[in-house]
Design a protein around this motif. Structure first.
Motif, PDB file in Angstrom:
ATOM      1  N   LEU A  42      48.306  44.013  39.339  1.00 40.17           N
ATOM      2  CA  LEU A  42      47.799  45.380  39.181  1.00 40.17           C
ATOM      3  C   LEU A  42      46.541  45.422  38.316  1.00 40.17           C
ATOM      4  O   LEU A  42      45.795  46.406  38.335  1.00 40.17           O
ATOM      5  CB  LEU A  42      48.877  46.279  38.563  1.00 40.17           C
ATOM      6  CG  LEU A  42      50.118  46.554  39.420  1.00 40.17           C
ATOM      7  CD1 LEU A  42      51.139  47.351  38.629  1.00 40.17           C
ATOM      8  CD2 LEU A  42      49.724  47.310  40.691  1.00 40.17           C
ATOM      9  N   LEU A  43      46.301  44.357  37.547  1.00 38.44           N
ATOM     10  CA  LEU A  43      45.100  44.299  36.708  1.00 38.44           C
ATOM     11  C   LEU A  43      43.837  44.097  37.539  1.00 38.44           C
ATOM     12  O   LEU A  43      42.736  44.466  37.110  1.00 38.44           O
ATOM     13  CB  LEU A  43      45.215  43.133  35.709  1.00 38.44           C
ATOM     14  CG  LEU A  43      46.274  43.243  34.612  1.00 38.44           C
ATOM     15  CD1 LEU A  43      46.462  41.896  33.930  1.00 38.44           C
ATOM     16  CD2 LEU A  43      45.854  44.306  33.591  1.00 38.44           C
ATOM     17  N   VAL A  44      43.970  43.498  38.710  1.00 37.16           N
ATOM     18  CA  VAL A  44      42.802  43.029  39.454  1.00 37.16           C
ATOM     19  C   VAL A  44      41.927  44.171  39.955  1.00 37.16           C
ATOM     20  O   VAL A  44      40.709  44.196  39.717  1.00 37.16           O
ATOM     21  CB  VAL A  44      43.237  42.123  40.621  1.00 37.16           C
ATOM     22  CG1 VAL A  44      42.057  41.816  41.540  1.00 37.16           C
ATOM     23  CG2 VAL A  44      43.842  40.835  40.084  1.00 37.16           C
ATOM     24  N   ASN A  45      42.516  45.132  40.652  1.00 40.82           N
ATOM     25  CA  ASN A  45      41.711  46.202  41.253  1.00 40.82           C
ATOM     26  C   ASN A  45      40.924  47.018  40.230  1.00 40.82           C
ATOM     27  O   ASN A  45      39.732  47.278  40.427  1.00 40.82           O
ATOM     28  CB  ASN A  45      42.589  47.115  42.105  1.00 40.82           C
ATOM     29  CG  ASN A  45      42.847  46.523  43.482  1.00 40.82           C
ATOM     30  OD1 ASN A  45      42.135  45.616  43.914  1.00 40.82           O
ATOM     31  ND2 ASN A  45      43.865  47.009  44.156  1.00 40.82           N
ATOM     32  N   PRO A  46      41.544  47.451  39.105  1.00 39.17           N
ATOM     33  CA  PRO A  46      40.732  48.180  38.110  1.00 39.17           C
ATOM     34  C   PRO A  46      39.565  47.361  37.556  1.00 39.17           C
ATOM     35  O   PRO A  46      38.497  47.910  37.277  1.00 39.17           O
ATOM     36  CB  PRO A  46      41.749  48.508  37.006  1.00 39.17           C
ATOM     37  CG  PRO A  46      43.069  48.515  37.692  1.00 39.17           C
ATOM     38  CD  PRO A  46      42.978  47.461  38.738  1.00 39.17           C
ATOM     39  N   ILE A  47      39.772  46.052  37.400  1.00 39.85           N
ATOM     40  CA  ILE A  47      38.671  45.215  36.906  1.00 39.85           C
ATOM     41  C   ILE A  47      37.553  45.166  37.921  1.00 39.85           C
ATOM     42  O   ILE A  47      36.368  45.321  37.585  1.00 39.85           O
ATOM     43  CB  ILE A  47      39.170  43.793  36.574  1.00 39.85           C
ATOM     44  CG1 ILE A  47      40.130  43.823  35.382  1.00 39.85           C
ATOM     45  CG2 ILE A  47      37.994  42.874  36.252  1.00 39.85           C
ATOM     46  CD1 ILE A  47      40.776  42.491  35.059  1.00 39.85           C
ATOM     47  N   TYR A  48      37.905  44.945  39.185  1.00 39.27           N
ATOM     48  CA  TYR A  48      36.893  44.877  40.244  1.00 39.27           C
ATOM     49  C   TYR A  48      36.197  46.220  40.456  1.00 39.27           C
ATOM     50  O   TYR A  48      34.976  46.288  40.613  1.00 39.27           O
ATOM     51  CB  TYR A  48      37.531  44.437  41.562  1.00 39.27           C
ATOM     52  CG  TYR A  48      37.473  42.956  41.815  1.00 39.27           C
ATOM     53  CD1 TYR A  48      36.268  42.261  41.803  1.00 39.27           C
ATOM     54  CD2 TYR A  48      38.624  42.239  42.086  1.00 39.27           C
ATOM     55  CE1 TYR A  48      36.214  40.912  42.042  1.00 39.27           C
ATOM     56  CE2 TYR A  48      38.588  40.879  42.338  1.00 39.27           C
ATOM     57  CZ  TYR A  48      37.375  40.226  42.314  1.00 39.27           C
ATOM     58  OH  TYR A  48      37.326  38.881  42.557  1.00 39.27           O
ATOM     59  N   HIS A  49      36.985  47.285  40.517  1.00 38.27           N
ATOM     60  CA  HIS A  49      36.441  48.591  40.885  1.00 38.27           C
ATOM     61  C   HIS A  49      35.720  49.286  39.739  1.00 38.27           C
ATOM     62  O   HIS A  49      34.775  50.040  39.974  1.00 38.27           O
ATOM     63  CB  HIS A  49      37.573  49.512  41.389  1.00 38.27           C
ATOM     64  CG  HIS A  49      37.978  49.246  42.798  1.00 38.27           C
ATOM     65  ND1 HIS A  49      37.360  49.824  43.878  1.00 38.27           N
ATOM     66  CD2 HIS A  49      38.937  48.431  43.305  1.00 38.27           C
ATOM     67  CE1 HIS A  49      37.918  49.397  44.990  1.00 38.27           C
ATOM     68  NE2 HIS A  49      38.883  48.555  44.682  1.00 38.27           N
ATOM     69  N   THR A  50      36.185  49.067  38.497  1.00 33.00           N
ATOM     70  CA  THR A  50      35.639  49.835  37.370  1.00 33.00           C
ATOM     71  C   THR A  50      34.986  48.962  36.304  1.00 33.00           C
ATOM     72  O   THR A  50      33.792  49.112  36.016  1.00 33.00           O
ATOM     73  CB  THR A  50      36.757  50.686  36.731  1.00 33.00           C
ATOM     74  OG1 THR A  50      37.390  51.476  37.740  1.00 33.00           O
ATOM     75  CG2 THR A  50      36.176  51.606  35.670  1.00 33.00           C
ATOM     76  N   LEU A  51      35.745  48.050  35.718  1.00 30.42           N
ATOM     77  CA  LEU A  51      35.258  47.315  34.550  1.00 30.42           C
ATOM     78  C   LEU A  51      34.050  46.438  34.875  1.00 30.42           C
ATOM     79  O   LEU A  51      33.027  46.508  34.172  1.00 30.42           O
ATOM     80  CB  LEU A  51      36.379  46.453  33.970  1.00 30.42           C
ATOM     81  CG  LEU A  51      36.005  45.618  32.735  1.00 30.42           C
ATOM     82  CD1 LEU A  51      35.567  46.524  31.589  1.00 30.42           C
ATOM     83  CD2 LEU A  51      37.176  44.730  32.307  1.00 30.42           C
ATOM     84  N   LEU A  52      34.144  45.618  35.914  1.00 28.42           N
ATOM     85  CA  LEU A  52      33.058  44.692  36.225  1.00 28.42           C
ATOM     86  C   LEU A  52      31.755  45.408  36.591  1.00 28.42           C
ATOM     87  O   LEU A  52      30.690  45.057  36.049  1.00 28.42           O
ATOM     88  CB  LEU A  52      33.486  43.736  37.338  1.00 28.42           C
ATOM     89  CG  LEU A  52      32.452  42.681  37.746  1.00 28.42           C
ATOM     90  CD1 LEU A  52      32.018  41.843  36.544  1.00 28.42           C
ATOM     91  CD2 LEU A  52      33.005  41.795  38.855  1.00 28.42           C
TER      92      LEU A  52
END
Length: 284
Positions: A42-52
């Motif tokens: 579940l950590l992956v999508n927020p990192i890809y979509h928002t954080l990165l």
């Protein structure tokens, strides 16, 4: 072009740890990982979509517009991420430097006209106004347009990968590398595409196309076989630096010294790409 390549390179490598974090999480806890864990994933999508995207834009804005440029770039990109249905990594790498440049341009134009003592108030207020306008525009209009464009690019890229045209990208990549455009090719084009594709299918062949040390090693190996004594030692050291150290630039002068070797590196690039494609090669 060289400065543009350096800018793109700086945006990627200053945030490379985040990209590696996602790769490790997917590699260990993903569907094909060693310890599948859907909760950690579940950590992956927020990192890809928002954080990165925000970090990339922040870095680009800071490099061209200082801290204020960085902050506005991050806010504008956040508006992008809310309006987009796909990761906007490529869009963030464009909007960050653009917003940073805009903030820097505005500050330079009005700085001498601001009354003494009001610089902080006026510059921050003006920066905030610019940020509000750009964020709303990106949230309402640009995000959807960019999402459609990225989806179209992804479909086009997938079609190329599934065809046999991809190996012939070496006709552009290898001469571009030798002419010292390797950073532009890698960080400006292939890495964003690779990050985007890795998000979709878990790995990407684009990480392998420019970074493949095979063509350069072939050229250096040929020089090593044809030289003797001190020159051979120099070429042997160059082979080590290139293949083990990953420094491509070490073999560029050898090719520039003999332009016929351009055909050799192109042939090596095509061969490597065919092997990657035939075996479904890719990096996470």
């Amino acid at each position: 072009m060289r400065k543009f390549g350096q800018l793109l390179s700086a945006m990627i490598y200053q945030n490379i740890a985040v990209i590696i974090v996602v790769g490790i999480i997917r590699g260990i806890f993903g569907i094909y990982g060693y310890f599948y864990n859907d909760r950690i994933l579940l950590l992956v999508n927020p990192i890809y979509h928002t954080l990165l995207p925000i970090l990339l834009a922040y870095t680009g804005g800071r490099l061209l517009g200082g801290q204020r440029g960085a902050v506005v770039s991050a806010v504008v990109t956040y508006g992008f991420t809310l309006a987009s249905s796909v990761p906007i990594i490529i869009g963030a790498m464009m909007i960050g430097p653009f917003v940073g440049w805009m903030i820097d341009y505005i500050e330079r134009k009005i700085k001498d006209k601001i009354p003494v003592g009001y610089e902080l108030l006026i510059l921050n207020t003006l920066t905030a106004i610019v940020g509000v306008v750009l964020t709303i525009v990106c949230f309402l209009y640009v995000g959807q347009i960019l999402s459609f464009a990225i989806k179209s690019i992804n479909n086009f890229i997938q079609a190329i990968i599934n065809s046999w045209w991809l190996p012939f990208s070496a006709f552009l990549i290898e001469p571009g590398k030798v002419l010292f455009f390797n950073n532009i090719i890698n960080y400006g084009i292939l890495s964003p595409l690779g990050i985007q594709q890795a998000k979709e299918i878990g790995k990407s062949i684009f990480f392998l196309l420019e970074s493949n040390p095979g063509p350069g090693l072939g050229v250096l190996l040929a020089y090593w076989l044809k030289t003797r004594n001190e020159k051979r030692k120099i070429v042997g050291l160059s082979m080590f630096i290139h293949f083990i150290g990953g420094i491509h630039e070490i073999y560029f002068p050898f090719v520039l010294r003999n332009w016929k070797l351009m055909l050799a590196v192109i042939g090596g690039g095509i061969t490597g790409n065919i092997i990657f494609q035939s075996f479904g090669g890719g990096l996470v």
